[in-house]
Scaffold this active site. Structure first.
Site, mmCIF file in Angstrom:
data_model
loop_
_atom_site.group_PDB
_atom_site.id
_atom_site.type_symbol
_atom_site.label_atom_id
_atom_site.label_comp_id
_atom_site.label_asym_id
_atom_site.label_seq_id
_atom_site.Cartn_x
_atom_site.Cartn_y
_atom_site.Cartn_z
ATOM 1 N N CYS A 1 -31.072 24.786 -6.467
ATOM 2 C CA CYS A 1 -31.264 24.413 -7.862
ATOM 3 C C CYS A 1 -31.745 25.613 -8.686
ATOM 4 C CB CYS A 1 -32.209 23.220 -7.981
ATOM 5 S SG CYS A 1 -32.185 22.464 -9.630
ATOM 6 N N HIS B 1 -29.498 19.278 -4.086
ATOM 7 C CA HIS B 1 -30.810 19.257 -3.441
ATOM 8 C C HIS B 1 -30.763 18.747 -1.993
ATOM 9 C CE1 HIS B 1 -33.468 20.236 -6.873
ATOM 10 N NE2 HIS B 1 -32.443 19.774 -7.583
ATOM 11 N N GLU C 1 -32.889 19.254 0.205
ATOM 12 C CA GLU C 1 -34.242 18.879 0.649
ATOM 13 C C GLU C 1 -34.526 17.400 0.423
ATOM 14 O OE1 GLU C 1 -35.046 19.791 -3.698
ATOM 15 O OE2 GLU C 1 -33.617 20.373 -2.141
#
Length: 233
Positions: A107, A210, A212
């Site tokens: 990001c 993303h 994560e």
């Protein structure tokens, strides 16, 4: 020995604090790496010491990159900036490239990499492009909201195959002008470049989505594993 990966800290100026989303650490651990949050510093000697010690660098998400870094005046629709974080990450990128240490951006990490290498950003995608794609999704963040097209003959195509990949998305900025040295490897249907790489380095890649938040998903673990494997190299 598991590779040690330095993660740039997320800054909360309102609370005068640094923090880290657990998914960054958990995702790296799941594929054989060790994540360590770095201190917030622009001290040149300390940053050199950090790059010498870590096996790889992960540029995390967070606040907006200051427009002054890509030659623009800050607009009202640009978010909060942290000049020290900008300086820290810019120097870390330079040092990591000099040492050919693996770098992975997520990001904001994609955005600062693009800016450091000479690219520019949209300060707010909706305002400046009118895109209809949901780039800034609501919770939960572990679901997918749009697709990107993986370009052929890229590292991501070697990992997933060319064609569509469903991703999550929570950003309001993005690449306007791609840095000359960077190559696109995934593009959204509105034309926004969503993944990049530097072909002449061992591993320098970044994605706008993303992993994560979706670290348990196979496509996220495959991507993180490719980074961790490069850090072992």
């Amino acid at each position: 020995m598991k590779p040690l990966i330095g993660l740039t800290p997320i800054v909360d100026a309102g609370r005068d604090s640094l923090w880290m989303l657990p998914g960054y650490m958990q995702g790296l651990e799941a594929v054989g790496g060790i994540g360590m949050m770095l201190p917030l510093t622009d001290d040149a000697a300390m940053l050199k010491d950090i790059v010498d010690r870590v096996d790889g660098l992960l540029l995390t998400g967070g606040n907006d990159v200051a427009p002054v870094l890509y030659g623009e005046t800050k607009e009202t629709f640009c978010g909060e900036n942290d000049p020290r974080r900008d300086r820290m990450e810019a120097r870390l990128i330079e040092l990591a490239l000099q040492a050919d240490k693996p770098v992975f951006g997520i990001c904001r990490g994609l955005q600062i990499l693009n800016v450091v290498l000479g690219g520019t950003l949209y300060q707010d995608l909706k305002t400046q492009t009118g895109t209809e794609i949901t780039h800034s999704m609501d919770k939960p963040y572990d679901r997918t909201v749009h697709e990107v097209n993986i370009l052929p003959d890229t590292p991501l195509a070697a990992l997933y195959g060319p064609g569509p990949l469903a991703v999550n998305s929570r950003h309001h900025q993005g690449i306007k002008g791609l840095a000359p040295a960077l190559h696109a490897q995934a593009v959204a249907s509105d034309g926004l470049v969503e993944a990049v790489y530097l072909p002449e380095y061992r591993f320098v890649q970044a994605v706008q989505w993303h992993p994560e938040h979706r670290w348990k998903a196979e496509e996220s673990q495959s991507l993180l594993r490719s980074f961790v494997d490069a850090c072992r190299g």
